[in-house]
Design a protein around this motif. Structure first.
Motif, PDB file in Angstrom:
ATOM      1  N   GLY A   1       0.749  -1.242   0.000  1.00 14.77           N
ATOM      2  CA  GLY A   1       0.000   0.000   0.000  1.00 14.77           C
ATOM      3  C   GLY A   1       0.780   1.293   0.000  1.00 14.77           C
ATOM      4  N   PHE A   2       2.096   1.234  -0.156  1.00 14.31           N
ATOM      5  CA  PHE A   2       2.874   2.465  -0.291  1.00 14.31           C
ATOM      6  C   PHE A   2       2.689   2.992  -1.716  1.00 14.31           C
ATOM      7  N   ALA A   3       2.756   4.297  -1.867  1.00 15.32           N
ATOM      8  CA  ALA A   3       2.667   4.929  -3.183  1.00 15.32           C
ATOM      9  C   ALA A   3       3.926   5.748  -3.427  1.00 15.32           C
ATOM     10  N   GLN A   4       4.386   5.751  -4.674  1.00 20.80           N
ATOM     11  CA  GLN A   4       5.536   6.590  -4.997  1.00 20.80           C
ATOM     12  C   GLN A   4       5.102   8.042  -4.927  1.00 20.80           C
ATOM     13  N   GLU A   5       5.836   8.827  -4.154  1.00 19.73           N
ATOM     14  CA  GLU A   5       5.495  10.229  -3.954  1.00 19.73           C
ATOM     15  C   GLU A   5       6.423  11.180  -4.696  1.00 19.73           C
ATOM     16  N   GLY A   6       7.541  10.678  -5.160  1.00 23.24           N
ATOM     17  CA  GLY A   6       8.443  11.568  -5.872  1.00 23.24           C
ATOM     18  C   GLY A   6       9.760  10.916  -6.208  1.00 23.24           C
ATOM     19  N   CYS A   7      10.560  11.673  -6.938  1.00 18.57           N
ATOM     20  CA  CYS A   7      11.904  11.249  -7.319  1.00 18.57           C
ATOM     21  C   CYS A   7      12.866  12.379  -6.978  1.00 18.57           C
ATOM     22  N   LEU A   8      13.849  12.054  -6.165  1.00 19.93           N
ATOM     23  CA  LEU A   8      14.887  13.024  -5.821  1.00 19.93           C
ATOM     24  C   LEU A   8      16.093  12.729  -6.720  1.00 19.93           C
ATOM     25  N   HIS A   9      16.306  13.601  -7.682  1.00 22.85           N
ATOM     26  CA  HIS A   9      17.345  13.374  -8.686  1.00 22.85           C
ATOM     27  C   HIS A   9      18.739  13.519  -8.091  1.00 22.85           C
ATOM     28  N   LYS A  10      19.573  12.512  -8.366  1.00 22.13           N
ATOM     29  CA  LYS A  10      20.964  12.477  -7.902  1.00 22.13           C
ATOM     30  C   LYS A  10      21.081  12.691  -6.389  1.00 22.13           C
ATOM     31  N   ALA A  11      20.131  12.179  -5.632  1.00 23.38           N
ATOM     32  CA  ALA A  11      20.111  12.380  -4.184  1.00 23.38           C
ATOM     33  C   ALA A  11      21.009  11.401  -3.434  1.00 23.38           C
ATOM     34  N   ILE A  12      21.308  10.262  -4.057  1.00 20.66           N
ATOM     35  CA  ILE A  12      22.129   9.242  -3.403  1.00 20.66           C
ATOM     36  C   ILE A  12      23.496   9.216  -4.078  1.00 20.66           C
ATOM     37  N   TYR A  13      24.527   9.237  -3.258  1.00 21.87           N
ATOM     38  CA  TYR A  13      25.896   9.127  -3.759  1.00 21.87           C
ATOM     39  C   TYR A  13      26.510   7.882  -3.127  1.00 21.87           C
ATOM     40  N   LYS A  14      26.871   6.911  -3.951  1.00 21.65           N
ATOM     41  CA  LYS A  14      27.425   5.657  -3.452  1.00 21.65           C
ATOM     42  C   LYS A  14      28.524   5.185  -4.397  1.00 21.65           C
ATOM     43  N   GLN A  15      29.661   4.904  -3.829  1.00 23.51           N
ATOM     44  CA  GLN A  15      30.811   4.351  -4.556  1.00 23.51           C
ATOM     45  C   GLN A  15      31.129   5.147  -5.824  1.00 23.51           C
ATOM     46  N   GLY A  16      31.122   6.470  -5.685  1.00 25.15           N
ATOM     47  CA  GLY A  16      31.516   7.330  -6.788  1.00 25.15           C
ATOM     48  C   GLY A  16      30.435   7.614  -7.819  1.00 25.15           C
ATOM     49  N   ASP A  17      29.222   7.101  -7.596  1.00 25.07           N
ATOM     50  CA  ASP A  17      28.132   7.297  -8.555  1.00 25.07           C
ATOM     51  C   ASP A  17      26.931   7.952  -7.880  1.00 25.07           C
ATOM     52  N   PHE A  18      26.206   8.741  -8.670  1.00 30.07           N
ATOM     53  CA  PHE A  18      24.963   9.336  -8.217  1.00 30.07           C
ATOM     54  C   PHE A  18      23.794   8.451  -8.645  1.00 30.07           C
ATOM     55  N   HIS A  19      22.775   8.396  -7.784  1.00 32.17           N
ATOM     56  CA  HIS A  19      21.572   7.617  -8.072  1.00 32.17           C
ATOM     57  C   HIS A  19      20.358   8.451  -7.705  1.00 32.17           C
ATOM     58  N   ASN A  20      19.294   8.291  -8.480  1.00 34.65           N
ATOM     59  CA  ASN A  20      18.031   8.922  -8.119  1.00 34.65           C
ATOM     60  C   ASN A  20      17.400   8.140  -6.973  1.00 34.65           C
ATOM     61  N   ALA A  21      16.725   8.860  -6.093  1.00 35.79           N
ATOM     62  CA  ALA A  21      16.046   8.254  -4.953  1.00 35.79           C
ATOM     63  C   ALA A  21      14.540   8.357  -5.168  1.00 35.79           C
ATOM     64  N   LEU A  22      13.872   7.225  -5.196  1.00 37.28           N
ATOM     65  CA  LEU A  22      12.420   7.206  -5.304  1.00 37.28           C
ATOM     66  C   LEU A  22      11.846   7.179  -3.894  1.00 37.28           C
ATOM     67  N   VAL A  23      10.936   8.093  -3.611  1.00 33.13           N
ATOM     68  CA  VAL A  23      10.356   8.202  -2.275  1.00 33.13           C
ATOM     69  C   VAL A  23       8.943   7.601  -2.308  1.00 33.13           C
ATOM     70  N   TYR A  24       8.718   6.662  -1.390  1.00 36.18           N
ATOM     71  CA  TYR A  24       7.417   6.014  -1.239  1.00 36.18           C
ATOM     72  C   TYR A  24       6.860   6.361   0.128  1.00 36.18           C
ATOM     73  N   GLY A  25       5.540   6.509   0.213  1.00 36.30           N
ATOM     74  CA  GLY A  25       4.923   6.827   1.496  1.00 36.30           C
ATOM     75  C   GLY A  25       3.622   6.107   1.710  1.00 36.30           C
ATOM     76  N   LYS A  26       3.248   6.005   2.991  1.00 38.34           N
ATOM     77  CA  LYS A  26       1.981   5.368   3.370  1.00 38.34           C
ATOM     78  C   LYS A  26       1.530   5.952   4.707  1.00 38.34           C
ATOM     79  N   VAL A  27       0.284   6.379   4.777  1.00 35.29           N
ATOM     80  CA  VAL A  27      -0.318   6.819   6.019  1.00 35.29           C
ATOM     81  C   VAL A  27      -0.893   5.587   6.702  1.00 35.29           C
ATOM     82  N   ILE A  28      -0.537   5.388   7.984  1.00 33.43           N
ATOM     83  CA  ILE A  28      -0.950   4.166   8.667  1.00 33.43           C
ATOM     84  C   ILE A  28      -1.931   4.427   9.813  1.00 33.43           C
ATOM     85  N   ALA A  29      -2.251   5.670  10.094  1.00 39.53           N
ATOM     86  CA  ALA A  29      -3.211   5.960  11.169  1.00 39.53           C
ATOM     87  C   ALA A  29      -4.123   7.105  10.779  1.00 39.53           C
TER      88      ALA A  29
END
Length: 163
Positions: free
Chosen positions: A135-163
Protein backbone atom coordinates in the motif's frame (compact mmCIF):
# COMPACT_ATOMS: atom_id res chain seq x y z
CA UNK A 1 6.49 -19.20 10.28
CA UNK A 2 7.68 -15.63 9.90
CA UNK A 3 8.28 -13.38 12.89
CA UNK A 4 10.13 -10.22 13.87
CA UNK A 5 12.42 -10.31 16.91
CA UNK A 6 15.27 -8.41 18.49
CA UNK A 7 18.79 -9.18 17.32
CA UNK A 8 20.82 -11.75 19.29
CA UNK A 9 24.56 -12.32 19.66
CA UNK A 10 24.12 -15.55 17.71
CA UNK A 11 23.15 -13.51 14.62
CA UNK A 12 26.65 -12.08 14.16
CA UNK A 13 28.10 -14.68 11.78
CA UNK A 14 25.03 -14.67 9.56
CA UNK A 15 25.04 -10.85 9.51
CA UNK A 16 28.61 -10.98 8.24
CA UNK A 17 27.76 -13.63 5.66
CA UNK A 18 24.63 -11.88 4.38
CA UNK A 19 26.06 -8.35 4.31
CA UNK A 20 29.21 -9.37 2.47
CA UNK A 21 27.10 -10.48 -0.50
CA UNK A 22 27.43 -7.78 -3.20
CA UNK A 23 23.89 -8.45 -4.45
CA UNK A 24 22.42 -7.82 -0.99
CA UNK A 25 24.53 -4.67 -0.59
CA UNK A 26 23.87 -3.26 -4.07
CA UNK A 27 20.94 -1.03 -3.08
CA UNK A 28 21.71 -0.57 0.63
CA UNK A 29 22.98 2.63 2.17
CA UNK A 30 26.73 3.20 2.05
CA UNK A 31 26.57 3.74 5.82
CA UNK A 32 26.62 -0.07 6.10
CA UNK A 33 30.33 -0.98 6.19
CA UNK A 34 31.80 -2.93 3.31
CA UNK A 35 33.41 -5.36 3.93
CA UNK A 36 31.22 -6.14 6.92
CA UNK A 37 33.25 -7.42 9.88
CA UNK A 38 32.66 -9.09 13.24
CA UNK A 39 33.13 -5.70 14.93
CA UNK A 40 30.43 -4.23 12.67
CA UNK A 41 28.07 -7.08 13.54
CA UNK A 42 28.72 -6.69 17.28
CA UNK A 43 28.08 -2.94 17.10
CA UNK A 44 24.85 -3.53 15.19
CA UNK A 45 23.57 -6.15 17.64
CA UNK A 46 24.55 -4.22 20.78
CA UNK A 47 23.86 -0.63 19.67
CA UNK A 48 22.67 0.05 16.12
CA UNK A 49 19.67 -2.25 16.14
CA UNK A 50 18.32 -0.56 19.26
CA UNK A 51 17.23 2.54 17.27
CA UNK A 52 13.54 2.86 16.54
CA UNK A 53 11.55 -0.24 15.72
CA UNK A 54 14.34 -2.43 14.35
CA UNK A 55 14.02 -6.19 14.13
CA UNK A 56 15.64 -9.31 12.81
CA UNK A 57 13.45 -11.19 10.34
CA UNK A 58 13.19 -14.83 11.34
CA UNK A 59 11.64 -17.63 9.31
CA UNK A 60 11.10 -21.03 10.90
CA UNK A 61 13.60 -20.16 13.63
CA UNK A 62 16.34 -18.92 11.25
CA UNK A 63 17.59 -15.33 11.06
CA UNK A 64 17.27 -14.21 7.43
CA UNK A 65 17.20 -10.40 7.30
CA UNK A 66 16.44 -7.08 8.91
CA UNK A 67 13.57 -4.60 8.89
CA UNK A 68 12.95 -1.41 10.81
CA UNK A 69 11.44 2.03 11.05
CA UNK A 70 13.13 4.98 12.69
CA UNK A 71 11.05 8.03 13.63
CA UNK A 72 12.09 11.48 12.51
CA UNK A 73 12.67 14.43 14.79
CA UNK A 74 10.85 17.68 15.49
CA UNK A 75 8.23 18.31 12.78
CA UNK A 76 8.85 14.77 11.44
CA UNK A 77 8.35 13.09 14.83
CA UNK A 78 5.10 11.42 13.72
CA UNK A 79 6.74 9.94 10.61
CA UNK A 80 9.26 7.13 10.34
CA UNK A 81 11.61 5.91 7.63
CA UNK A 82 11.38 2.23 6.80
CA UNK A 83 14.34 0.13 5.68
CA UNK A 84 14.91 -3.57 5.12
CA UNK A 85 17.12 -6.19 3.55
CA UNK A 86 16.85 -9.94 3.10
CA UNK A 87 19.47 -12.64 2.59
CA UNK A 88 19.76 -13.45 -1.13
CA UNK A 89 18.69 -17.08 -0.78
CA UNK A 90 15.28 -15.92 0.48
CA UNK A 91 14.50 -13.46 -2.32
CA UNK A 92 11.37 -13.97 -4.41
CA UNK A 93 9.35 -15.68 -1.67
CA UNK A 94 7.23 -12.66 -0.58
CA UNK A 95 8.97 -12.65 2.79
CA UNK A 96 9.83 -8.96 2.81
CA UNK A 97 6.27 -7.85 2.11
CA UNK A 98 5.04 -10.14 4.91
CA UNK A 99 7.69 -8.72 7.25
CA UNK A 100 6.66 -5.18 6.32
CA UNK A 101 3.03 -5.96 7.20
CA UNK A 102 4.21 -7.31 10.59
CA UNK A 103 6.32 -4.19 11.16
CA UNK A 104 3.41 -1.88 10.36
CA UNK A 105 1.20 -3.81 12.82
CA UNK A 106 3.85 -3.45 15.55
CA UNK A 107 4.18 0.28 14.92
CA UNK A 108 0.42 0.80 14.94
CA UNK A 109 0.13 -1.01 18.29
CA UNK A 110 3.01 0.67 20.05
CA UNK A 111 3.09 4.41 19.35
CA UNK A 112 1.73 7.42 17.54
CA UNK A 113 3.54 7.21 14.19
CA UNK A 114 1.01 8.11 11.50
CA UNK A 115 3.14 8.01 8.36
CA UNK A 116 5.86 5.78 6.97
CA UNK A 117 8.18 6.49 4.08
CA UNK A 118 10.95 4.61 2.33
CA UNK A 119 13.70 5.68 -0.05
CA UNK A 120 14.48 3.29 -2.91
CA UNK A 121 17.38 3.46 -5.34
CA UNK A 122 15.94 3.97 -8.81
CA UNK A 123 16.29 0.61 -10.54
CA UNK A 124 15.57 -1.41 -7.40
CA UNK A 125 12.33 -2.78 -8.78
CA UNK A 126 12.12 -5.58 -6.19
CA UNK A 127 11.98 -3.09 -3.33
CA UNK A 128 9.50 -0.85 -5.15
CA UNK A 129 7.18 -3.84 -5.68
CA UNK A 130 7.40 -4.81 -1.99
CA UNK A 131 6.31 -1.32 -0.96
CA UNK A 132 3.54 -1.09 -3.53
CA UNK A 133 2.22 -4.53 -2.54
CA UNK A 134 1.56 -3.30 1.01
CA UNK A 135 0.00 0.00 0.00
CA UNK A 136 2.87 2.46 -0.29
CA UNK A 137 2.67 4.93 -3.18
CA UNK A 138 5.54 6.59 -5.00
CA UNK A 139 5.50 10.23 -3.95
CA UNK A 140 8.44 11.57 -5.87
CA UNK A 141 11.90 11.25 -7.32
CA UNK A 142 14.89 13.02 -5.82
CA UNK A 143 17.35 13.37 -8.69
CA UNK A 144 20.96 12.48 -7.90
CA UNK A 145 20.11 12.38 -4.18
CA UNK A 146 22.13 9.24 -3.40
CA UNK A 147 25.90 9.13 -3.76
CA UNK A 148 27.43 5.66 -3.45
CA UNK A 149 30.81 4.35 -4.56
CA UNK A 150 31.52 7.33 -6.79
CA UNK A 151 28.13 7.30 -8.56
CA UNK A 152 24.96 9.34 -8.22
CA UNK A 153 21.57 7.62 -8.07
CA UNK A 154 18.03 8.92 -8.12
CA UNK A 155 16.05 8.25 -4.95
CA UNK A 156 12.42 7.21 -5.30
CA UNK A 157 10.36 8.20 -2.27
CA UNK A 158 7.42 6.01 -1.24
CA UNK A 159 4.92 6.83 1.50
CA UNK A 160 1.98 5.37 3.37
CA UNK A 161 -0.32 6.82 6.02
CA UNK A 162 -0.95 4.17 8.67
CA UNK A 163 -3.21 5.96 11.17
Amino acid sequence: MLRLRRFKTDDALLLINYLNNPEVMQFLSPKIPNPYTIDDARWWIETGSKAGHTFAIEQNGHFIGCIGAVAGEFEYSKSAEVGYWLAKEYWGQRITSQALVLLIEKIQQSNDIVRLHAVVFEGNTRSAKVLEKVGFAQEGCLHKAIYKQGDFHNALVYGKVIA
